[in-house]
Design a protein around this motif. Structure first.
Motif, PDB file in Angstrom:
ATOM      1  N   CYS A 249      16.345  -8.193   6.410  1.00 45.99           N
ATOM      2  CA  CYS A 249      17.663  -7.926   7.228  1.00 45.99           C
ATOM      3  C   CYS A 249      17.567  -8.303   8.658  1.00 45.99           C
ATOM      4  O   CYS A 249      18.335  -8.261   9.427  1.00 45.99           O
ATOM      5  CB  CYS A 249      18.021  -6.626   6.980  1.00 45.99           C
TER       6      CYS A 249
ATOM      7  N   CYS B 228      18.709  -0.623   4.413  1.00 44.57           N
ATOM      8  CA  CYS B 228      17.686  -1.705   4.073  1.00 44.57           C
ATOM      9  C   CYS B 228      16.700  -0.756   3.353  1.00 44.57           C
ATOM     10  O   CYS B 228      16.447  -0.784   2.358  1.00 44.57           O
ATOM     11  CB  CYS B 228      17.282  -2.546   5.048  1.00 44.57           C
TER      12      CYS B 228
ATOM     13  N   HIS C 160      13.444  -1.283   3.522  1.00 43.52           N
ATOM     14  CA  HIS C 160      12.196  -1.916   3.167  1.00 43.52           C
ATOM     15  C   HIS C 160      11.093  -1.301   4.124  1.00 43.52           C
ATOM     16  O   HIS C 160      11.008  -1.254   5.208  1.00 43.52           O
ATOM     17  CB  HIS C 160      12.305  -3.465   3.692  1.00 43.52           C
TER      18      HIS C 160
ATOM     19  N   ASN D 113      16.687  -0.318   9.783  1.00 44.60           N
ATOM     20  CA  ASN D 113      17.961  -0.339   9.234  1.00 44.60           C
ATOM     21  C   ASN D 113      17.871   0.515   7.854  1.00 44.60           C
ATOM     22  O   ASN D 113      17.370   0.345   6.962  1.00 44.60           O
ATOM     23  CB  ASN D 113      18.316  -1.712   8.612  1.00 44.60           C
TER      24      ASN D 113
ATOM     25  N   CYS E 125      12.050  -6.975   9.825  1.00 41.05           N
ATOM     26  CA  CYS E 125      12.057  -6.985   8.492  1.00 41.05           C
ATOM     27  C   CYS E 125      12.448  -8.352   8.012  1.00 41.05           C
ATOM     28  O   CYS E 125      13.368  -8.991   8.502  1.00 41.05           O
ATOM     29  CB  CYS E 125      13.164  -6.045   8.148  1.00 41.05           C
TER      30      CYS E 125
ATOM     31  N   CYS F  34      11.316  -0.714   8.048  1.00 40.47           N
ATOM     32  CA  CYS F  34      12.676  -1.372   8.628  1.00 40.47           C
ATOM     33  C   CYS F  34      13.469  -0.254   9.050  1.00 40.47           C
ATOM     34  O   CYS F  34      13.599   0.966   8.581  1.00 40.47           O
ATOM     35  CB  CYS F  34      13.335  -1.970   7.609  1.00 40.47           C
TER      36      CYS F  34
HETATM   37 ZN   LIG Z   1      15.292  -4.466   6.745  1.00 40.84          ZN
END
Ligand SMILES: [Zn+2]
Length: 94
Positions: free
Chosen positions: A13, A41, A43, A38, A10, A36
């Protein structure tokens, strides 16, 4: 067993992303939708994977695939850059 490296991380992050789907635009270009891993996050983004040059020639070449052959200097520079990035990632994980 060796730890696999993420195809893409990503850009926000730096967490590894997972490929959700992909479309082949040509034999040399694929577009993928990455997500992503995470959860904080979240994304989701698109990426292109393009085959840009040959390092070792194919034993079964196709006439419709025309790629430039990399020079020794290009291969050496790429190997050096990859090693520096791997080293930086290992240090960041320690
Ligand atoms: Zn991310």
């Amino acid at each position: 067993m060796t730890r696999s490296r993420a195809f893409l991380r990503c850009p926000h992050c730096d967490t590894p992303s997972v490929t959700r789907t992909s479309v082949m635009h040509s034999k040399l270009l694929r577009e993928s939708v990455q997500q992503c891993r995470n959860a904080l996050c979240g994304h989701t983004f698109s990426a292109y994977t393009e085959i840009v040059r040959t390092h070792t020639r194919s034993a079964c070449p196709r006439g419709d695939v025309d790629l430039p052959v990399s020079t020794y200097a290009e291969r050496s520079a790429l190997s050096e850059k990859a090693e520096k990035q791997s080293s930086a990632i290992r240090k960041a994980r320690q």
